[in-house]
Write a protein that holds these residues in place. Structure first.
Motif, PDB file in Angstrom:
ATOM      1  N   LYS A 117       0.833  -1.203   0.000  1.00  0.00           N
ATOM      2  CA  LYS A 117       0.000   0.000   0.000  1.00  0.00           C
ATOM      3  C   LYS A 117       0.867   1.253   0.000  1.00  0.00           C
ATOM      4  N   GLU A 118       1.919   1.227   0.784  1.00  0.00           N
ATOM      5  CA  GLU A 118       2.839   2.369   0.874  1.00  0.00           C
ATOM      6  C   GLU A 118       3.402   2.730  -0.500  1.00  0.00           C
ATOM      7  N   VAL A 119       3.734   1.714  -1.280  1.00  0.00           N
ATOM      8  CA  VAL A 119       4.318   1.953  -2.605  1.00  0.00           C
ATOM      9  C   VAL A 119       3.237   2.277  -3.636  1.00  0.00           C
ATOM     10  N   LEU A 120       2.205   1.447  -3.715  1.00  0.00           N
ATOM     11  CA  LEU A 120       1.227   1.602  -4.794  1.00  0.00           C
ATOM     12  C   LEU A 120       0.262   2.762  -4.588  1.00  0.00           C
ATOM     13  N   GLU A 121       0.071   3.200  -3.364  1.00  0.00           N
ATOM     14  CA  GLU A 121      -0.751   4.380  -3.117  1.00  0.00           C
ATOM     15  C   GLU A 121       0.110   5.593  -2.778  1.00  0.00           C
ATOM     16  N   GLY A 122       1.420   5.429  -2.869  1.00  0.00           N
ATOM     17  CA  GLY A 122       2.349   6.483  -2.482  1.00  0.00           C
ATOM     18  C   GLY A 122       2.705   7.421  -3.618  1.00  0.00           C
ATOM     19  N   GLU A 123       3.907   7.941  -3.527  1.00  0.00           N
ATOM     20  CA  GLU A 123       4.403   8.948  -4.469  1.00  0.00           C
ATOM     21  C   GLU A 123       4.209   8.502  -5.921  1.00  0.00           C
ATOM     22  N   PRO A 124       3.549   9.324  -6.732  1.00  0.00           N
ATOM     23  CA  PRO A 124       3.312   8.948  -8.126  1.00  0.00           C
ATOM     24  C   PRO A 124       4.615   8.784  -8.924  1.00  0.00           C
ATOM     25  N   VAL A 125       4.614   7.766  -9.766  1.00  0.00           N
ATOM     26  CA  VAL A 125       5.718   7.516 -10.700  1.00  0.00           C
ATOM     27  C   VAL A 125       5.112   7.286 -12.083  1.00  0.00           C
ATOM     28  N   LYS A 126       5.945   7.272 -13.089  1.00  0.00           N
ATOM     29  CA  LYS A 126       5.456   7.088 -14.454  1.00  0.00           C
ATOM     30  C   LYS A 126       5.285   5.623 -14.831  1.00  0.00           C
TER      31      LYS A 126
ATOM     32  N   ARG B 249      10.357  -0.795  -6.663  1.00  0.00           N
ATOM     33  CA  ARG B 249      10.286  -0.203  -5.324  1.00  0.00           C
ATOM     34  C   ARG B 249       9.687  -1.160  -4.314  1.00  0.00           C
ATOM     35  N   LEU B 250       8.630  -1.859  -4.715  1.00  0.00           N
ATOM     36  CA  LEU B 250       8.008  -2.800  -3.781  1.00  0.00           C
ATOM     37  C   LEU B 250       8.945  -3.954  -3.455  1.00  0.00           C
ATOM     38  N   ALA B 251       9.616  -4.492  -4.442  1.00  0.00           N
ATOM     39  CA  ALA B 251      10.548  -5.598  -4.194  1.00  0.00           C
ATOM     40  C   ALA B 251      11.642  -5.186  -3.215  1.00  0.00           C
ATOM     41  N   HIS B 252      12.217  -4.026  -3.429  1.00  0.00           N
ATOM     42  CA  HIS B 252      13.292  -3.569  -2.542  1.00  0.00           C
ATOM     43  C   HIS B 252      12.780  -3.248  -1.138  1.00  0.00           C
ATOM     44  N   LEU B 253      11.586  -2.693  -1.042  1.00  0.00           N
ATOM     45  CA  LEU B 253      11.013  -2.410   0.274  1.00  0.00           C
ATOM     46  C   LEU B 253      10.771  -3.702   1.050  1.00  0.00           C
TER      47      LEU B 253
ATOM     48  N   ALA C 255       1.222  -5.788 -17.088  1.00  0.00           N
ATOM     49  CA  ALA C 255       1.825  -6.171 -15.810  1.00  0.00           C
ATOM     50  C   ALA C 255       3.331  -6.270 -15.963  1.00  0.00           C
ATOM     51  N   VAL C 256       4.006  -6.059 -14.848  1.00  0.00           N
ATOM     52  CA  VAL C 256       5.459  -6.243 -14.784  1.00  0.00           C
ATOM     53  C   VAL C 256       5.727  -7.173 -13.614  1.00  0.00           C
ATOM     54  N   GLU C 257       6.541  -8.187 -13.865  1.00  0.00           N
ATOM     55  CA  GLU C 257       6.924  -9.137 -12.817  1.00  0.00           C
ATOM     56  C   GLU C 257       8.441  -9.206 -12.758  1.00  0.00           C
ATOM     57  N   ILE C 258       8.978  -9.086 -11.548  1.00  0.00           N
ATOM     58  CA  ILE C 258      10.425  -9.142 -11.356  1.00  0.00           C
ATOM     59  C   ILE C 258      10.760 -10.076 -10.199  1.00  0.00           C
ATOM     60  N   ARG C 259      11.990 -10.540 -10.171  1.00  0.00           N
ATOM     61  CA  ARG C 259      12.500 -11.320  -9.037  1.00  0.00           C
ATOM     62  C   ARG C 259      13.739 -10.605  -8.521  1.00  0.00           C
ATOM     63  N   ARG C 260      13.786 -10.410  -7.221  1.00  0.00           N
ATOM     64  CA  ARG C 260      14.951  -9.778  -6.592  1.00  0.00           C
ATOM     65  C   ARG C 260      15.407 -10.630  -5.418  1.00  0.00           C
ATOM     66  N   GLU C 261      16.719 -10.676  -5.221  1.00  0.00           N
ATOM     67  CA  GLU C 261      17.313 -11.452  -4.132  1.00  0.00           C
ATOM     68  C   GLU C 261      18.037 -10.525  -3.171  1.00  0.00           C
ATOM     69  N   ARG C 262      18.142 -10.992  -1.960  1.00  0.00           N
ATOM     70  CA  ARG C 262      18.933 -10.271  -0.968  1.00  0.00           C
ATOM     71  C   ARG C 262      20.393 -10.319  -1.401  1.00  0.00           C
ATOM     72  N   ASP C 263      21.120  -9.209  -1.246  1.00  0.00           N
ATOM     73  CA  ASP C 263      22.545  -9.148  -1.608  1.00  0.00           C
ATOM     74  C   ASP C 263      23.378 -10.005  -0.695  1.00  0.00           C
TER      75      ASP C 263
END
Length: 120
Positions: free
Chosen positions: A61-70, A78-82, A112-120
Motif C-alpha cells: 500500500k505504501e508503494v502503490l498508493e504512495g508517491e506517483p511515478v510514471k 520499489r516494492l521488491a526492494h522495500l 503487468a510487470v513481474e520481477i525477481r529480486r534477491e537479498r545481496d
C-alpha cells in the motif's frame, strides 16, 4: 526455499506516463511470492519467525498508493526492494504489479510487470 504467496492486493494510485492518470488515478494490483525458510515458524507457531501478511499488505500500500511515478516497472522495483529491506527473513521475492485497463490505443485487459529480486 519455501514460498509464501500474498496475491490479489488491490490499491488505487496516481501513477502513469499521461497527465490524466496522475490526475484521475486508477486501480493497481500486486501479487508477491516471498522466498524464505518457514521451518522456524512451522516448529514454533510464532508469527515473529515468518512474514506477517498484514505488514506485507502495508508495504504494498505504501508503494502503490504512495508517491506517483510514471512506470509500472518503477512501482514493481520499489516494492521488491522495500520487502527485502523491511523483512529480514525474506531471501528473495517475486513481485508482480498489474495495471488493468491501461489508457493506450487498442483493447487491453491489463499490463503487468513481474520481477525477481534477491537479498545481496
Amino acid at each position: 526455499m519455501d514460498k509464501v504467496f500474498v496475491q490479489g492486493m488491490k490499491f488505487y494510485g496516481y501513477h502513469g506516463a499521461f497527465p490524466e492518470e496522475n490526475r484521475l488515478g486508477q486501480r493497481f494490483y500486486a501479487d508477491v511470492t516471498l522466498e524464505l525458510d518457514t521451518r522456524p515458524a512451522g516448529k514454533s507457531d510464532d508469527l515473529e519467525q515468518t512474514v506477517n501478511y498484514a505488514k506485507v499488505y502495508e508495504a504494498a500500500k505504501e508503494v502503490l498508493e504512495g508517491e506517483p511515478v510514471k512506470l509500472v516497472e518503477t512501482l514493481t522495483d520499489r516494492l521488491a526492494h522495500l520487502l527485502l529491506d523491511r523483512f529480514s527473513v525474506i531471501e528473495a521475492c517475486v513481485v508482480k504489479v498489474t495495471k488493468p485497463d491501461p489508457p493506450i490505443p487498442g483493447h487491453y485487459d491489463h499490463v503487468a510487470v513481474e520481477i525477481r529480486r534477491e537479498r545481496d
